[in-house]
Design an enzyme around this catalytic site. Structure first.
Site, PDB file in Angstrom:
ATOM      1  N   SER A 169      50.862  33.319  57.553  1.00 48.35           N
ATOM      2  CA  SER A 169      51.654  32.534  58.507  1.00 48.35           C
ATOM      3  C   SER A 169      52.888  31.961  57.830  1.00 48.35           C
ATOM      4  O   SER A 169      53.666  32.711  57.253  1.00 48.35           O
ATOM      5  CB  SER A 169      50.753  31.455  59.112  1.00 48.35           C
ATOM      6  OG  SER A 169      51.264  31.032  60.334  1.00 48.35           O
ATOM      7  N   LYS A 174      55.565  33.992  55.307  1.00 45.38           N
ATOM      8  CA  LYS A 174      57.033  34.051  55.286  1.00 45.38           C
ATOM      9  C   LYS A 174      57.504  33.744  53.862  1.00 45.38           C
ATOM     10  O   LYS A 174      58.377  34.426  53.302  1.00 45.38           O
ATOM     11  CB  LYS A 174      57.633  33.018  56.251  1.00 45.38           C
ATOM     12  CG  LYS A 174      57.095  33.073  57.697  1.00 45.38           C
ATOM     13  CD  LYS A 174      57.732  31.965  58.552  1.00 45.38           C
ATOM     14  CE  LYS A 174      56.879  31.438  59.700  1.00 45.38           C
ATOM     15  NZ  LYS A 174      56.495  32.309  60.751  1.00 45.38           N
ATOM     16  N   TRP A 234      52.301  35.186  69.295  1.00 47.01           N
ATOM     17  CA  TRP A 234      53.361  34.296  68.784  1.00 47.01           C
ATOM     18  C   TRP A 234      54.064  34.962  67.592  1.00 47.01           C
ATOM     19  O   TRP A 234      55.274  34.892  67.441  1.00 47.01           O
ATOM     20  CB  TRP A 234      52.711  32.965  68.379  1.00 47.01           C
ATOM     21  CG  TRP A 234      53.619  31.820  68.054  1.00 47.01           C
ATOM     22  CD1 TRP A 234      53.638  31.094  66.893  1.00 47.01           C
ATOM     23  CD2 TRP A 234      54.609  31.183  68.892  1.00 47.01           C
ATOM     24  NE1 TRP A 234      54.559  30.081  66.950  1.00 47.01           N
ATOM     25  CE2 TRP A 234      55.179  30.112  68.172  1.00 47.01           C
ATOM     26  CE3 TRP A 234      55.082  31.444  70.191  1.00 47.01           C
ATOM     27  CZ2 TRP A 234      56.191  29.296  68.690  1.00 47.01           C
ATOM     28  CZ3 TRP A 234      56.087  30.621  70.704  1.00 47.01           C
ATOM     29  CH2 TRP A 234      56.630  29.568  69.959  1.00 47.01           C
ATOM     30  N   HIS A 274      45.253  34.662  65.131  1.00 46.70           N
ATOM     31  CA  HIS A 274      46.120  34.344  63.992  1.00 46.70           C
ATOM     32  C   HIS A 274      45.270  33.691  62.896  1.00 46.70           C
ATOM     33  O   HIS A 274      44.761  32.581  63.082  1.00 46.70           O
ATOM     34  CB  HIS A 274      47.173  33.359  64.532  1.00 46.70           C
ATOM     35  CG  HIS A 274      48.201  32.945  63.548  1.00 46.70           C
ATOM     36  ND1 HIS A 274      49.201  33.782  63.121  1.00 46.70           N
ATOM     37  CD2 HIS A 274      48.397  31.753  62.918  1.00 46.70           C
ATOM     38  CE1 HIS A 274      49.990  33.127  62.280  1.00 46.70           C
ATOM     39  NE2 HIS A 274      49.514  31.898  62.132  1.00 46.70           N
TER      40      HIS A 274
HETATM   41  C1  GCU Z   1      53.682  27.594  63.740  1.00 44.40           C
HETATM   42  C2  GCU Z   1      54.992  28.299  63.561  1.00 44.40           C
HETATM   43  C3  GCU Z   1      54.813  29.691  62.951  1.00 44.40           C
HETATM   44  C4  GCU Z   1      53.981  29.600  61.712  1.00 44.40           C
HETATM   45  C5  GCU Z   1      52.712  28.853  61.968  1.00 44.40           C
HETATM   46  C6  GCU Z   1      51.881  28.558  60.731  1.00 44.40           C
HETATM   47  O1  GCU Z   1      52.926  28.236  64.702  1.00 44.40           O
HETATM   48  O2  GCU Z   1      55.613  28.373  64.806  1.00 44.40           O
HETATM   49  O3  GCU Z   1      56.038  30.283  62.642  1.00 44.40           O
HETATM   50  O4  GCU Z   1      53.727  30.877  61.201  1.00 44.40           O
HETATM   51  O5  GCU Z   1      52.999  27.577  62.520  1.00 44.40           O
HETATM   52  O6  GCU Z   1      52.369  28.603  59.636  1.00 44.40           O
HETATM   53  O7  GCU Z   1      50.729  28.200  60.887  1.00 44.40           O
END
Ligand code: GCU
Length: 385
Positions: free
Chosen positions: A224, A228, A315, A366
């Site tokens: 998540s 990134k 998402w 997720h």
């Molecule tokens: C939020 C955010 C995402 C991210 C996520 C996480 O949902 O919008 O971009 O990946 O948090 O890191 O848990």
């Protein structure tokens, strides 16, 4: 500043969300230099394409690291247990310290090395949402299946990203960014994701000194927001020989121009501090970006890359994550590597392990699951051994 970029035109509908993608979208060519010239050799790509592409990601999305290894960097083992995990592993708690104009900082990676290893161990480096604890295999935000990793002959190390730079909008003063930069931040100054990647590079500085570790085979893994950070850190620091994006979605592996679910406007509104200020210009203006995320994946080439999605993770947008892998392939191929095993998104839970880019779509939400880890280790078994 926009560089002239050579674009590929795509008209084909994408997978999973076809109707929304039927329109013509221009995607930058990952082999194109700023003057539009296409690299036809690895050397030409390394000389003319990689540096300006990397610089664009720094300037427009994640921000510029103002420092690499600080002059007074130190990494010390502050706790060692040679009989951890029922005697199967040696645990080392490391303390990494540094200082700069804005003060001093420290963080504490936790390393586990298999006691069965007869030679330096290849290692999985995890960006952790919480304080790593070898006794807890299921964190709140995903698994760290240490026993299974050790049993398969890999070492693993995790660090808590918020110890490097707090994952909060108002956390600036307590993190590494405040040590090396002042507010107000420049429009291209590093955001938190970049700071976390800087932390991973400092863990690598330690790993290179530990004789039990094979520093030529270190995989970076994150889920998540940490996925990134992992992909970006892998682009910045070529010492990582394998980079894994678990459900990284928007501003991670997923192509911005075709993205459904979370888009730049959402992420820069809710998490502006993850990025440099320049990124906000592209909220609802994805087509103005001089780059797209498949080029970030291309910056990992010719090293190993693995991207994973989950069926219920709209998402993050599995279609845009897979499409990005497809469009990163020319860079891997230029280096004589196979891209993906296939350009058709595989059925859920069918891992594609045969190319230089691994991919799977896990059934479920997720998450970073133990089954994801199994695929990542299978990929390492196949390509590292
Ligand atoms: C939020 C955010 C995402 C991210 C996520 C996480 O949902 O919008 O971009 O990946 O948090 O890191 O848990």
């Amino acid at each position: 500043m926009f560089l002239k970029t050579h674009f590929i035109r795509i008209a084909a509908p994408l997978l999973l969300t076809p109707s929304l993608h039927a329109a013509e979208i221009k995607i930058p060519d990952p082999l194109a230099a700023p003057d539009g010239q296409l690299a036809t050799t690895p050397d030409a790509w390394m000389a003319n394409v990689r540096p300006p592409t990397l610089q664009n990601f720094r300037e427009q999305i994640y921000g510029v690291r103002p420092v690499e290894k600080p002059a007074d960097f130190q990494a010390k083992v502050i706790r060692e247990d040679p009989q951890a995990l029922d005697g199967t592993a040696t645990l080392k708690e490391i303390e990494i310290t540094y200082s700069g104009p804005g003060g001093s900082g420290k963080f504490h990676p936790l390393l586990l090395i298999p006691n069965s290893a007869k030679s330096p161990a290849p290692t999985f480096l995890l960006f952790s949402f919480g304080k790593p604890d070898a006794s807890i295999e299921k964190e709140k935000f995903g698994a760290w299946p240490v026993r299974e990793i050790i049993a398969r002959g890999y070492a693993t190390v995790a660090f808590h990203v918020s110890e490097v730079d707090p994952d909060r909008a108002d956390g600036f003063a307590e993190g590494v960014r405040a040590i090396f930069s002042k507010q107000p931040l420049a429009p291209n100054a590093w955001g938190a994701l970049s700071a976390w990647g800087w932390g991973a590079s400092r863990v690598m500085d330690y790993l290179e000194t530990d004789k039990a570790i094979d520093a030529k085979r270190v995989a970076l893994i994150g889920h998540s927001r940490c996925g990134k950070a992992a992909v970006w850190a892998g682009a910045e620091d070529p010492r990582f020989s394998y980079v894994i994006s678990n459900n990284s979605g928007c501003s991670g592996a997923a192509l911005a121009r075709t993205k459904q679910g979370e888009r730049i406007i959402n992420i820069t509104t809710k998490f502006p501090y993850w990025f440099c200020e320049n990124y906000r210009k592209y909220a609802d203006h994805e087509a103005d970006l001089p780059i797209d995320q498949h080029q970030l994946l291309g910056l990992i080439a010719p090293r190993l890359l693995y991207v994973a999605s989950a069926t219920q993770d709209s998402w993050s947008d599995p279609a845009a994550e897979f499409e990005s892998c497809v469009r990163a392939q020319p860079v891997f191929r230029l280096f004589g590597k196979k891209g993906l095993e296939s350009e058709t998104q595989p059925a859920p839970d069918q891992a594609m392990l045969d190319g230089g880019i691994g991919y799977h779509l896990r059934t479920g939400k997720h998450d970073l699951a133990v089954s994801d880890w199994q695929h990542y280790m299978d990929f390492a078994d196949r390509h590292w051994k």
